[in-house]
Design an enzyme around this catalytic site. Structure first.
Site, PDB file in Angstrom:
ATOM      1  N   ASP A 561       0.865  -1.128  -0.047  1.00  0.00           N
ATOM      2  CA  ASP A 561       0.108   0.056  -0.032  1.00  0.00           C
ATOM      3  C   ASP A 561       0.917   1.155   0.180  1.00  0.00           C
ATOM      4  OD1 ASP A 561      -2.231   1.456   0.253  1.00  0.00           O
ATOM      5  OD2 ASP A 561      -2.990   0.920   2.111  1.00  0.00           O
ATOM      6  N   GLU A 564       2.508   5.254  -3.657  1.00  0.00           N
ATOM      7  CA  GLU A 564       2.587   6.440  -4.715  1.00  0.00           C
ATOM      8  C   GLU A 564       3.981   6.871  -5.075  1.00  0.00           C
ATOM      9  OE1 GLU A 564       0.044   5.861  -2.512  1.00  0.00           O
ATOM     10  OE2 GLU A 564      -1.190   4.681  -3.921  1.00  0.00           O
ATOM     11  N   ASP A 638      -9.165   3.877  -1.673  1.00  0.00           N
ATOM     12  CA  ASP A 638      -9.820   4.085  -0.624  1.00  0.00           C
ATOM     13  C   ASP A 638     -11.168   4.642  -1.016  1.00  0.00           C
ATOM     14  OD1 ASP A 638      -7.958   3.199   0.682  1.00  0.00           O
ATOM     15  OD2 ASP A 638      -7.231   5.230   1.543  1.00  0.00           O
TER      16      ASP A 638
END
Ligand SMILES: *[C@@H]1O[C@H](CO)[C@@H](O)[C@H](O)[C@H]1NC(C)=O
Length: 985
Positions: A561, A564, A638
């Site tokens: 996760d 980015e 999300d």
């Protein structure tokens, strides 16, 4: 998962807790914080290039780029030359080396560089240690093949003055017509132009310029404040607006931009194409809206800049977590596309222009052109052009370049149960037991960040996860797996060997001063592993070994996760662009690839946990780029427990499919907030169609495992899960097709019916692989029917009761809460496994059911792919791949091999599957002539003489009302890996 909290310094924690308490007093209104993310005019290079486009729209505009004819050479499928950019004074020219490579596959690649930067003949501002070249390594990460230059491509002798023509592609069907001045390229197929470069003159390669630093007393520059007039370079002609050239400040962070402005931009037109698809990830419809304002359109370009966008909004061109700069244009009879290989921040404007019918061009009615404008902050201009002509050609060719989807382990396509967080190992076991108690199938349970000791990855919280080994063993009893989260931020703290090694070995991303970069994320102060560095990958691999990451087992898999990367105190919640990666490249250049390199490192690590134990890894990622499909699955981040998010998930996942990364899904139930029982149920009924199927929820939400909702919801959700499990053989076959041809796993209407104009924009229903299964999930509250769009004239049958729907157009299909709208298109054979089990692993040796769905001519065909679902032996032939076909004229159903040449591994696998049989065959749309029949004759290869022609029981059922007639062959006992025939005549 993410909740962007402020850095967890003690003072902030108090403020935060106060905020939480306060916010609980109100009905939560969630919405994205627009002010945290840039609009085009807040990103200097986007603002400049959009302005440039506006200026160029005037009729007097001529593009200042020209290909120098004297420089052109052509050799081994590649045209080289120099494009010269004439500066405003008309004297000075900037040299831009051009290469156009014509590939064996019929794809063309156009690359433009800047000579001065390439030679390193520039001066960096400040004391920057960054590289001087334009970033030219995106291909090293994104591309894995398909780059052989065409031996057949050749210069045409017929080119006119001022043009160079290259003939290429299969049978010389393609032509690139290169205009010298201004520099433009038309890509033609069969004499017709499908893709045009620089038709609108928006090509822009911002060449290097020296900033003239004017000595003056230092003033704090305020955000958005423009550069002072006197800082302008003296000899720069008037009119050059330097206000966005140098340092840029946003959200309290200043980007030092040591190389100054260096954007690349180009307009790409698709003449005659009304629909363009692709460029994920955006929460928008499949057929992309235009971006220059007007009713119902966007007024911002689509943005690709991987970011952790908290509570992202629907129907928006805003950037999200991943980026695939592949766009395809589609019209009746043709699909073409472009792949913009650039990993820097990128914006894409889309406009459509309708032209009135031209009375002089016979037969051509008014048509729509789609005009796009691509703008990236740095790097080469590097574009691939695909000329189709079918959507299948496009996904294959793009897959040949960037790789096909990795074949997952079979458990990975079953159901995943996640929550932030299952709080103890006992909690995990308890959830597991409840699934069993309620007879709900599931394969994988997930752990979010709370399992760690104080967010230190590769550790377990000793108070809550006391015996992870025992927990894994417990799960393994039902062949279940555990996925644990591991993120790229490493806690910067004492007594944590992982950070000590990261620092000592110097494997972290650096800041602009070449010191290890420190920022805030879940653990507080953190550093980020730099997976552009091969040494970092080597180190990372070691951390996952069983004796290093203690408490993990062969049934542990990984979730990446925040890659980015998410940095809570960074600009736009990510890293400063002037950070430095391995190879001295700025973060600016590699930003969109960053997530892929980390995801890949984890994939590589999973291959090497133990010597000799080589199984297919499963690693989920949030950030992605072209190529990420080679190493795992993605999810759409999300989302919110709202109907609009359920609705948006269908086009988003469809778009992933046609964009080469089909192993994708959205969080079932919605991450933030508490879904109503109806929404949760409908979301499960839709989620069974996501290639990656996971339920997940935020830490502040109520528990919502399928057994919680109670009757009738739990039963209805269980039915949905069982449907997914029943069809796992069809899903696995679709994954195999994706892994070998690049085809999407779930497919939009246009992909299956490329000639059906009415269906091009349809994005709320989907086909599963090549099975002919057509699903339309219910995505609105209180609905009890759906309108399914049927594109062709084949009969479509309700999956459950064989109600027939036929005729092109919309059909109303009942969809009360306990009914999943799912149709079977005539002409297919669908493999299933009907016995309910607790996990997919327990289905390994279950018998098959084949559903033969006849088309209007009475024929059907289908396929089944099967392997051990675990190892890489399938690459050595250990698989079963069958073609089933029903020939209506002869009334014979056959099973023939689709596999290649058999190897020793094939034989060994066949042996393990020797007892696995077909236990039932259902024929839907059975001909009336079968009414009196009570037997069919079964013939199996290798059968004993006495068993050569074996009669088997047969039953015919008349349909009622709109229900089709069907027939059942009970227990023909034919081997799934064998050749056989069943004679219905
Ligand atoms: C993935 O890791 C391998 C092995 O370490 C490395 O050779 C390769 O370059 C990496 N690829 C990407 C896309 O990061």
């Amino acid at each position: 998962m993410l909740q962007s909290r402020p850095p967890s310094a003690p003072r902030w924690t108090v403020v935060f807790l106060l905020l939480v308490v306060l916010s609980c007093l109100f009905v939560p209104v969630v919405s994205v914080k627009h002010e945290n993310f840039k609009k085009c005019d807040q990103s200097g290079f986007c603002k400049r290039n959009r302005q440039f486009a506006d200026d160029a729209a005037s009729s007097s505009w001529t593009s200042p780029y020209a290909l120098d004819p004297a420089s052109i050479t052509f050799k081994n499928g590649q045209l080289s030359g120099n494009v010269l950019k004439t500066l405003k004074d008309g004297q000075e020219k900037v040299k831009l080396p051009l290469a156009i490579t014509f590939l064996e596959s019929g794809v063309a690649r156009v690359t433009l560089d800047e000579e001065k930067r390439r030679k390193g003949d520039i001066v960096l501002r400040g004391d920057s240690k960054a590289r001087k070249e334009r970033y030219n390594e995106a291909g090293n990460w994104a591309l894995v093949g398909g780059l052989e230059a065409s031996s057949g491509a050749a210069l045409s002798e017929k080119a006119e003055q001022g043009y160079t023509k290259v003939i290429y592609g299969d049978g010389g069907k393609h032509q690139a017509i290169i205009r010298h001045a201004p520099f433009e390229i038309d890509f033609q197929r069969d004499g017709e132009t499908h893709v045009k470069f620089n038709q609108r003159g928006l090509l822009s390669i911002e060449h290097w310029r020296q900033k003239v630093e004017v000595e003056k007393p230092k003033e704090e520059k305020k955000e958005g404040e423009e550069e002072k007039e006197e800082e302008k370079k003296e000899d720069e002609p008037a009119g050059e607006d330097e206000s966005t050239w140098w340092d840029e400040t946003f959200g309290g962070n200043t980007d030092s931009k040591p190389r100054g402005p260096e954007a690349v931009a180009l307009d790409i037109t698709f003449p005659g194409y009304e629909h363009v698809f692709g460029i994920p990830e955006h929460a928008t419809q499949l057929s992309l809206k235009t971006t220059r304002g007007g009713d119902g359109n966007y007024d911002e370009p689509y943005r690709l800049y991987n970011a952790d966008v908290f509570e992202y909004e629907m129907d928006s061109p805003m950037t999200l977590y991943g980026a695939i700069p592949l766009m395809q244009a589609h019209r009746k009879g043709s699909t073409v596309g472009v792949f913009w290989l650039n990993a820097a921040e990128t914006w894409i404007d889309v406009v459509k222009s309708k032209s009135i019918a031209n009375p002089l061009s016979l037969g051509v009615l008014g048509h729509t052109d789609t005009q796009t404008h691509w703008i990236s902050e740095s790097g080469l201009l590097d574009v691939f052009v695909f000329l189709g002509p079918t959507p299948q050609d496009l996904t294959r060719q793009y897959g040949e370049l960037t790789g096909f989807t990795a074949m997952p382990q079979s458990f990975a396509i079953a159901y995943h149960q996640c929550r932030w967080n299952y709080v103890t190992d006992e909690d995990v076991k308890d959830v597991d037991r409840r699934f069993d108690k309620f007879n709900i199938p599931y394969d994988v349970i997930w752990l979010d960040i709370e399992y760690t000791q104080e967010k230190k990855y590769f550790t377990w919280d000793p108070l809550t996860f006391i015996n992870p080994t025992k927990m894994h063993k417990h799960l393994d009893k039902r062949d279940r797996k555990l996925v644990a989260i591991i993120d790229p931020h490493i806690k910067n703290t004492d007594n944590y060997p992982v950070i000590d090694e990261l620092k000592k070995k110097d494997l972290a991303v650096k800041n602009k001063d070449s010191n290890q970069y420190e920022g805030w994320c879940w653990p507080g102060s953190s550093m980020w592993i730099d997976c552009f560095n091969p040494a970092a990958i080597t180190w990372w691999k070691g951390l996952f070994k069983y004796d290093s990451f203690k408490g993990t087992a062969p049934n542990t898999f990984i979730w990446n996760d925040m890659n980015e990367p998410s940095v809570f105190n960074g600009p736009e919640t990510t890293m400063p662009k002037d950070n430095i990666h391995f190879g001295d490249w700025e973060h600016r250049d590699v930003h969109n690839i960053n997530g892929l390199t980390f995801h890949n490192a984890t994939y590589q690590a999973m291959l090497e946990r133990k010597k000799g134990e080589i199984r297919r890894p499963f690693v989920l990622t949030r950030a992605f780029y072209s190529g990420s499909q080679r190493v795992g699955a993605m999810w759409t981040g999300d989302n919110l427990a709202e109907w609009s998010h359920l609705q948006a998930s269908i086009p988003m996942v469809l778009n992933q499919g046609i964009s080469g990364f089909p192993f994708s899904g959205a969080d079932v139930g919605g991450f933030f907030g508490n879904p109503s029982k109806e929404l949760l149920t409908r979301w499960y009924q839709a989620g069974i169609y996501y290639p990656f199927f996971r339920g997940h929820a935020h830490i502040d939400t109520r528990r919502r495992e399928p057994y919680i909702a109670g009757s009738p919801y739990t039963e209805i959700i269980t039915q949905a899960l069982r449907l997914r499990y029943q069809l796992l053989p069809a899903w696995y076959t679709a994954f195999h097709e994706a892994a070998t041809t690049g085809a999407p796993i779930i497919r939009p209407n246009f992909y299956i019916h490329p000639e059906d104009e009415r269906g091009f924009a349809v994005d709320d229903q989907l086909y599963i692989g090549s099975t002919g299964l057509l699903a339309k999930p219910v995505t609105q509250e209180g609905q009890d029917s759906v309108s399914i769009y049927i594109a062709d004239t084949e009969p479509y049958y309700d999956y459950f009761d064989y109600t027939t729907y036929q005729g092109a157009g919309h059909h109303t299909v009942p969809a009360p809460l306990d009914k999943i709208p799912l149709l079977m298109q005539g002409g297919h054979i669908i493999p299933r496994r009907d016995r309910p089990r607790r996990s997919s692993g327990l289905m390994k040796f279950d018998p098959f059911t084949l559903v033969v769905v006849l088309d209007k001519a009475g024929n059907a065909k289908g396929s089944l792919y099967l392997d051990d679902g675990e190892t890489f032996d399938y690459q050595l032939g250990a698989s079963i791949h069958r073609r089933f076909s029903f020939d209506g004229a002869r009334s014979v159903l056959t099973s023939t091999s689709l596999g290649g040449r058999a190897t020793a591994k094939t034989d060994a696998f066949l042996k393990t599957m020797a007892k696995v049989r077909v236990e039932k065959i259902v024929v839907v749309g059975a001909p009336a002539a079968w009414k009196a029949k009570s037997q069919v004759v079964v013939m199996e290869e290798g059968a004993k003489e006495s068993q050569r022609r074996k009669p088997v029981g047969f039953e015919y059922f008349e349909g009622e009302g709109r229900g089709a007639a069907w027939a059942v062959v009970r227990d023909p006992k034919v081997g799934i890996g064998k050749g056989w025939k069943i004679d219905f005549a």
